[in-house]
Scaffold this active site. Structure first.
Site, mmCIF file in Angstrom:
data_model
loop_
_atom_site.group_PDB
_atom_site.id
_atom_site.type_symbol
_atom_site.label_atom_id
_atom_site.label_comp_id
_atom_site.label_asym_id
_atom_site.label_seq_id
_atom_site.Cartn_x
_atom_site.Cartn_y
_atom_site.Cartn_z
ATOM 1 N N CYS A 125 -17.433 42.437 -32.013
ATOM 2 C CA CYS A 125 -16.973 41.772 -30.790
ATOM 3 C C CYS A 125 -16.527 40.331 -31.024
ATOM 4 O O CYS A 125 -15.931 39.721 -30.136
ATOM 5 C CB CYS A 125 -18.067 41.804 -29.742
ATOM 6 S SG CYS A 125 -18.687 43.455 -29.443
ATOM 7 N N ASN B 190 -18.121 46.007 -21.776
ATOM 8 C CA ASN B 190 -17.938 45.315 -23.057
ATOM 9 C C ASN B 190 -16.784 45.974 -23.822
ATOM 10 O O ASN B 190 -16.915 47.091 -24.306
ATOM 11 C CB ASN B 190 -19.251 45.420 -23.841
ATOM 12 C CG ASN B 190 -19.164 44.796 -25.224
ATOM 13 O OD1 ASN B 190 -18.093 44.415 -25.688
ATOM 14 N ND2 ASN B 190 -20.305 44.707 -25.887
ATOM 15 N N HIS C 48 -17.640 36.109 -24.731
ATOM 16 C CA HIS C 48 -17.579 37.562 -24.914
ATOM 17 C C HIS C 48 -18.323 38.226 -23.751
ATOM 18 O O HIS C 48 -19.386 37.768 -23.343
ATOM 19 C CB HIS C 48 -18.217 37.940 -26.250
ATOM 20 C CG HIS C 48 -18.384 39.408 -26.413
ATOM 21 N ND1 HIS C 48 -17.358 40.293 -26.160
ATOM 22 C CD2 HIS C 48 -19.452 40.154 -26.788
ATOM 23 C CE1 HIS C 48 -17.790 41.517 -26.380
ATOM 24 N NE2 HIS C 48 -19.056 41.462 -26.754
HETATM 25 O O1 UT7 Z 1 -21.184 43.097 -27.942
HETATM 26 C C1 UT7 Z 1 -22.403 43.211 -28.590
HETATM 27 C C2 UT7 Z 1 -23.067 44.476 -28.282
HETATM 28 N N1 UT7 Z 1 -24.076 44.650 -27.342
HETATM 29 C C3 UT7 Z 1 -24.755 43.828 -26.529
HETATM 30 O O2 UT7 Z 1 -24.512 42.675 -26.429
HETATM 31 C C4 UT7 Z 1 -25.886 44.400 -25.760
HETATM 32 C C5 UT7 Z 1 -27.095 43.527 -25.770
HETATM 33 N N2 UT7 Z 1 -28.220 44.132 -25.043
HETATM 34 C C6 UT7 Z 1 -28.221 44.371 -23.729
HETATM 35 O O3 UT7 Z 1 -27.256 44.091 -23.026
HETATM 36 C C7 UT7 Z 1 -29.496 44.907 -23.103
HETATM 37 O O4 UT7 Z 1 -30.517 44.890 -24.073
HETATM 38 C C8 UT7 Z 1 -29.326 46.354 -22.539
HETATM 39 C C9 UT7 Z 1 -28.469 46.333 -21.291
HETATM 40 C C10 UT7 Z 1 -28.724 47.264 -23.586
HETATM 41 C C11 UT7 Z 1 -30.701 46.910 -22.148
HETATM 42 O O5 UT7 Z 1 -31.311 46.067 -21.209
HETATM 43 P P1 UT7 Z 1 -32.834 45.620 -21.411
HETATM 44 O O6 UT7 Z 1 -33.178 44.809 -20.230
HETATM 45 O O7 UT7 Z 1 -32.927 44.993 -22.768
HETATM 46 O O8 UT7 Z 1 -33.582 47.010 -21.336
HETATM 47 P P2 UT7 Z 1 -34.502 47.727 -22.440
HETATM 48 O O9 UT7 Z 1 -33.659 48.223 -23.576
HETATM 49 O O10 UT7 Z 1 -35.660 46.857 -22.750
HETATM 50 O O11 UT7 Z 1 -34.984 48.982 -21.613
HETATM 51 C C12 UT7 Z 1 -35.810 48.840 -20.467
HETATM 52 C C13 UT7 Z 1 -36.019 50.222 -19.858
HETATM 53 C C14 UT7 Z 1 -36.445 51.285 -20.870
HETATM 54 O O12 UT7 Z 1 -37.375 52.115 -20.227
HETATM 55 P P3 UT7 Z 1 -38.939 51.989 -20.523
HETATM 56 O O13 UT7 Z 1 -39.096 52.210 -22.008
HETATM 57 O O14 UT7 Z 1 -39.299 50.577 -20.112
HETATM 58 O O15 UT7 Z 1 -39.525 53.038 -19.679
HETATM 59 C C15 UT7 Z 1 -35.170 52.063 -21.119
HETATM 60 O O16 UT7 Z 1 -35.422 53.398 -21.485
HETATM 61 O O17 UT7 Z 1 -34.779 50.696 -19.292
HETATM 62 C C16 UT7 Z 1 -34.508 52.011 -19.764
HETATM 63 N N3 UT7 Z 1 -33.066 52.203 -19.816
HETATM 64 C C17 UT7 Z 1 -32.360 52.661 -18.775
HETATM 65 N N4 UT7 Z 1 -32.711 53.036 -17.545
HETATM 66 C C18 UT7 Z 1 -31.721 53.433 -16.703
HETATM 67 C C19 UT7 Z 1 -32.245 51.947 -20.861
HETATM 68 N N5 UT7 Z 1 -30.975 52.242 -20.497
HETATM 69 C C20 UT7 Z 1 -31.030 52.683 -19.221
HETATM 70 C C21 UT7 Z 1 -30.047 53.125 -18.303
HETATM 71 N N6 UT7 Z 1 -30.443 53.485 -17.067
HETATM 72 N N7 UT7 Z 1 -28.748 53.170 -18.628
#
Ligand code: UT7
Length: 335
Positions: free
Chosen positions: A115, A285, A255
């Site tokens: 990115c 993204n 970004h």
């Molecule tokens: O360009 C560079 C590439 N990428 C990025 O910049 C992405 C960087 N990261 C992020 O934007 C965030 O970390 C995410 C949006 C990917 C995830 O958000 P988060 O607040 O870090 O959530 P998490 O991964 O800690 O997950 C929290 C919970 C989990 O459930 P449990 O284990 O707490 O029960 C996940 O399983 O949210 C769950 N979860 C979802 N729930 C509903 C993960 N994805 C989803 C979803 N819908 N799509």
């Protein structure tokens, strides 16, 4: 030692028509609009048709950038495409674009910087002009992440969209155009954001396909923490190199990965929210295309006046980061 300043003579962007809303994502994986909006700020994203490739998006964006810059394809000296979703592993997507544009005298190559690709392409392309080697360089940030997204993985598939953004670089008057860059990488974090299958480490095989290794794998929360820190640090270092401070910035083009990343980073940097361009809600993204598409939208909307101080900053797979400070004076290119 730079011989001359470099500016952006014209920008062109393209996103595919097909919209995937959060309601569409709810039909594919166990997710919901409320979770996606609260955690990412994303409401919809674009997706190419099966037959459309990254070079197709590049072509649309490139033609618009050339028209806006009033530069003919046959006058281009160099084409750089920043992408992690090339049409082929080789030849480079930039070569396909060179041929289709009829850029008969242009050299061409790709950059793989995730990115942060548009900033790296800007830095690379502008050096060829600053050194006096070339006069007209086309850079493109383009990705069709939908081609490498696992639409059964809810933690990644809701994030990404497809798009392309191109810019024509030409010499600029001294003191106008690009002021400074800050680039970096942290390759020991390669596994945090990776497409494992299909390279020389795990060549394509029935096993890699069965293991879904040809899709993006990401440790979201680790990337999140890195992103917030590095967006602020890279911005500060770039401004310092340009002899500027955060209060000098008129427009910040970050970004577009996640609204929470943008807001947290900007708070650390102490830049007002109304100076920050955000379109992640409509496109998700788009990897290397995120920054130029946001910049183009702001230009079209008349938000960027001549003489404005811009700061662009991105991060991505590698892990990598890049920032660029510039004075926005579209360089006048005689055709
Ligand atoms: O360009 C560079 C590439 N990428 C990025 O910049 C992405 C960087 N990261 C992020 O934007 C965030 O970390 C995410 C949006 C990917 C995830 O958000 P988060 O607040 O870090 O959530 P998490 O991964 O800690 O997950 C929290 C919970 C989990 O459930 P449990 O284990 O707490 O029960 C996940 O399983 O949210 C769950 N979860 C979802 N729930 C509903 C993960 N994805 C989803 C979803 N819908 N799509």
């Amino acid at each position: 030692m730079d011989v001359r300043s470099v500016g952006i003579a014209g920008i062109g962007t393209f996103v595919p028509k097909n919209v995937l809303t959060n309601a569409d994502m709810e039909k594919m994986v166990d997710t919901n609009d409320e979770w996606i909006v609260t955690r990412t700020g994303i409401r919809e994203r674009r997706k190419v048709d099966e037959g459309t490739t990254t070079s197709d998006l590049c072509m649309e964006a490139a033609r618009r950038a050339l028209a806006n810059a009033k530069v003919k394809a046959e006058d281009l000296d160099l084409i750089i495409v920043a992408t992690v979703t090339p049409d082929y592993s080789f030849p480079a997507t930039a070569c396909l674009v060179q041929a289709r544009l009829g850029a008969v005298k242009a050299a061409a190559f790709d950059l793989s910087v995730g990115c942060a690709g548009f900033i790296y392409a800007l830095a690379t392309g502008s050096r060829f002009i600053a050194s006096g080697m070339y006069d007209k360089v086309l850079i493109i940030g383009a990705d069709t992440l939908s081609k490498i997204t696992d639409f059964t993985d809810r933690s990644t598939c809701i994030l990404f969209g497809d798009g392309a953004g191109a810019a024509v670089l030409t010499p600029a008057e001294a003191g106008k155009g690009i002021l400074a860059f800050e680039l970096g990488s942290q390759g020991d974090e390669e596994k945090l954001l990776v497409l494992p299958g299909g390279g020389s480490r795990f060549p394509a095989s029935e096993e890699t396909v069965r293991g879904r290794q040809h899709y993006i794998k990401m440790a979201g929360s680790e990337v999140f923490k890195f992103a917030v820190r590095i967006m602020a640090e890279a911005s500060a270092r770039c401004l310092d190199k340009a002899g500027l401070s955060a209060s000098d910035v008129d427009i910040l083009v970050p970004h577009q990965a996640n609204l929470r990343i943008i807001e947290s980073a900007m708070k650390r940097l102490d830049i007002d929210r109304d100076k920050v361009l955000v379109n992640v809600d409509r496109y998700g993204n788009m990897s290397a295309a995120s920054i130029p598409v946001a910049l183009d939208e702001a230009l079209q909307a008349g938000k960027i006046k001549d003489g404005a101080t811009l700061l662009m900053v991105g991060f991505g797979a590698g892990l990598t980061w890049g920032a660029c400070a510039l004075k926005w004076f579209p360089s006048k290119e005689e055709s």
